[in-house]
Design an enzyme around this catalytic site. Structure first.
Site, PDB file in Angstrom:
ATOM      1  N   SER A 125       0.825  -1.197   0.000  1.00  0.00           N
ATOM      2  CA  SER A 125       0.000   0.000   0.000  1.00  0.00           C
ATOM      3  C   SER A 125       0.871   1.264   0.000  1.00  0.00           C
ATOM      4  CB  SER A 125      -0.962  -0.024   1.182  1.00  0.00           C
ATOM      5  OG  SER A 125      -2.105   0.747   0.896  1.00  0.00           O
ATOM      6  N   LYS A 177     -20.651  17.548   7.503  1.00  0.00           N
ATOM      7  CA  LYS A 177     -19.615  17.972   8.435  1.00  0.00           C
ATOM      8  C   LYS A 177     -19.326  16.940   9.518  1.00  0.00           C
ATOM      9  CE  LYS A 177     -16.558  20.780  10.034  1.00  0.00           C
ATOM     10  NZ  LYS A 177     -15.300  20.939   9.281  1.00  0.00           N
TER      11      LYS A 177
END
Length: 300
Positions: A125, A177
């Protein structure tokens, strides 16, 4: 025979304590000398008076901060006596932006002098991302690599809190949010927006691997499903160039740079440690515990 009225020396009266004190003083002296060399920008392998050198950049553990690695790469790039660089990777991945910063630094360094990567136990990764711009990549047949993908993880406790009669309030100025707060379950809109964000980060990963490896993007995208592969499998997929050890990678780097004989290695980055850590030995702490709370994205 000792004369009456004279006192034994401290070292004679307390030999064990005296020995411990001498050891501590010796270690303090060594630590001071090491700190001086480090402040002068000298690292292990730089004490040769002349001759060409090979830099060795270690990328170890979870990638959560790229500053020390990038700074050391810049130092090697500016040192004309360093003719080539070995990038030794032992990392399962980590945070996205630091992986990209190392990627950019390796890419720039490779323009100035040859960079060859060598994979140890794992270079997956973010570990793979950060090293793929190397001119050539060596891996052991059993090295674990690739794992091209993005992961987000967080915990919600809203349902558990409701069972105890606790109903938290979370006020926001927009519907996205508070996505990932442990006090609320994701809404469908929040989950869709988060997946869209992750897809863009995933596309960046695929784009950079394709560019660095000179591969067709569709070929990279086909194997960018998060799968981890062995070094031997990675060669057949085009993600790694050769099967070999760190010694093999150094031998290839010497060929690339024209260095004959024994190579002088400049290794880093040097871990900055306090006096007490230098004296007694530092504790290794799992850096993943320092990751931000809430939802975080990883190349892992």
């Amino acid at each position: 025979m000792r004369m009456a009225g004279t006192k034994d020396r401290f070292s004679q009266r307390h030999p064990l304590l005296f020995g411990v004190m001498m050891i501590i003083l010796a270690m303090a002296l060594i630590t001071g000398v090491m700190a001086f060399f480090r402040s002068m920008g000298w690292t292990p392998g730089t004490f040769a008076l002349s001759g060409d050198k090979i830099g060795v950049v270690h990328v170890d553990g979870m990638i959560v901060d790229a500053s020390r690695v990038v700074s050391f790469i810049r130092t090697l790039e500016e040192d004309d006596s360093v003719k080539g660089v070995l990038l030794r990777v032992n990392s399962p991945g980590g945070a996205i932006a630091p992986s990209q910063e190392i990627y950019a630094a390796v890419k720039e360094l490779n323009r100035a002098k040859p960079v060859i990567a060598s994979y140890g136990t794992v270079a997956a990764s973010g570990g793979y991302y950060s090293s793929c711009p190397a001119r050539m990549i060596y891996a052991n047949p059993g090295s674990i690599t690739a794992s091209i993908g993005v992961m987000a993880e967080f915990v919600t406790v809203a349902d558990a809190m409701e069972k105890f009669g606790i109903r938290p309030e979370v006020l926001t100025t927009g519907k996205y949010k508070a996505a990932g707060t442990p006090l609320r379950n994701l809404t469908d809109a929040q989950r869709e927006q988060m997946l869209d964000l992750m897809q863009d980060l995933h596309d960046q990963f695929v784009d950079h691997v394709a560019e660095a490896r000179g591969m067709d993007r569709a070929r990279v995208a086909a194997i960018a499903d998060g799968r981890a592969v062995t070094g031997r499998q990675a060669v057949s997929l085009g993600l790694v160039d050769r099967i070999g050890t760190q010694a093999d990678a150094i031998a290839e780097l010497k060929k690339e740079t024209g260095i004959t004989g024994r190579a002088r290695l400049v290794e880093g980055p040097v871990e900055e440690r306090t006096f007490v850590q230098e004296l007694m030995g530092s504790l290794r702490i799992d850096l993943s515990s320092s990751l931000p709370q809430g939802w975080s994205f990883f190349y892992k």
